[in-house]
Design a protein around this motif. Structure first.
Motif, PDB file in Angstrom:
ATOM      1  N   GLU A  63      41.994  48.360  42.855  1.00 33.41           N
ATOM      2  CA  GLU A  63      41.395  47.078  42.488  1.00 33.41           C
ATOM      3  C   GLU A  63      41.835  46.624  41.101  1.00 33.41           C
ATOM      4  O   GLU A  63      41.982  45.431  40.850  1.00 33.41           O
ATOM      5  CB  GLU A  63      39.868  47.166  42.553  1.00 33.41           C
ATOM      6  N   ASP A 119      44.981  44.925  41.498  1.00 38.21           N
ATOM      7  CA  ASP A 119      44.777  43.567  42.013  1.00 38.21           C
ATOM      8  C   ASP A 119      44.362  42.612  40.898  1.00 38.21           C
ATOM      9  O   ASP A 119      44.779  41.449  40.867  1.00 38.21           O
ATOM     10  CB  ASP A 119      43.712  43.570  43.113  1.00 38.21           C
ATOM     11  N   GLU A 153      38.663  39.271  42.133  1.00 40.30           N
ATOM     12  CA  GLU A 153      39.240  40.604  41.962  1.00 40.30           C
ATOM     13  C   GLU A 153      38.472  41.407  40.908  1.00 40.30           C
ATOM     14  O   GLU A 153      38.281  42.621  41.047  1.00 40.30           O
ATOM     15  CB  GLU A 153      40.721  40.501  41.567  1.00 40.30           C
TER      16      GLU A 153
END
Length: 261
Positions: free
Chosen positions: A191, A194, A172
């Motif tokens: 992102e 995440d 990630e």
């Protein structure tokens, strides 16, 4: 410690005072479930702070504040004949008994993980459509991420080893850096979310509560920054007029000034 009789007497005293306040106090008389809600949230956070500081005397006081709110809500419920404090107590007692068949039934468990799995499976049998129904929408995102992962873990949706989770964190992070390089704000935010979600998961595998960990760091930063402010004031300077190098001297001092920080 007080005897059970003394404990019940103290609780009865609280119920009596609540009755009197609801009848005679102008502020207490006008309160509703809705008006108390934000105050209850504040009291819960204050209790959390006291626990983090390990201030047991303050924990005792804050528990009293939270208990008052429970009694207050129950009193309001009794006025509309919807529920009272006895109903509240019986409801949680009934749930505890039904959710602990290894204590009150004939189910055998080997460890804490078995208990958690049984708990989530029993909730589904009670009519829950999803194991995630028990995660409040209003939880702060960090706390919610931890609860989500804990819930799905209870039904077996989980990694097997911490190493696997750490690999996911690295994956990630790499994806996040790619979006940073492309400077796509929307994808960067996605992102980054995440990354945080995977870090929360890794913390869970290491038996670290991410909310507690972050709040301890918040408190540590506050103590050190306030030390820096105090030192600057002693010198008759404003932080905005100091260089980073000057501030860093006091920041390093702050680290050694109080080793517990």
């Amino acid at each position: 410690m007080n005897s059970r009789a003394d404990q019940l007497k103290a609780f009865d005293r609280l119920l009596t005072i609540m009755d009197e306040l609801r009848e005679k106090c102008p502020w207490d008389k006008k309160q509703t479930l809705q008006s108390l809600r934000h105050l209850t949230i504040e009291e819960t956070y204050e209790l959390g702070d006291a626990i983090l500081e390990n201030d047991l005397n303050e924990v005792k006081k804050e528990l009293g504040d939270v208990l008052l709110h429970i009694v207050f809500y129950s009193k309001i419920g009794s006025e509309t004949n919807d529920f009272d404090i006895a109903d509240v107590c019986h409801t949680i007692c009934d749930k505890l008994v039904s959710r602990h068949p290894h204590i009150y039934g004939d189910v055998t468990v080997e460890n804490e993980e078995d208990v958690k799995r049984n708990w989530e499976n029993l909730k589904l049998k009670e009519g829950k459509k999803s194991v995630l129904e028990g995660v409040p929408n209003g939880l702060p995102a960090l706390v919610k991420a931890n609860r989500i992962q804990d819930k799905v873990s209870g039904v077996g949706f989980d990694w097997e080893k911490p190493e696997q989770v750490w690999e996911k964190v690295q994956e990630e992070l790499s994806e996040f850096q790619n979006e940073v390089q492309d400077n796509n704000k929307a994808k960067m935010e996605a992102e980054f979310g995440d990354v945080m979600f995977s870090m929360v998961n890794y913390a869970r595998f290491l038996d670290i509560n991410p909310e507690n960990a972050l709040e301890r760091t918040n408190k540590k930063f506050i103590r050190r920054f306030q030390y820096l402010e105090a030192k600057a004031k002693e010198m008759g300077k404003s932080l905005k007029d100091m260089t980073l190098e000057e501030m860093d001297v006091f920041w390093e001092e702050a680290k050694t000034f109080n080793q517990t920080s």
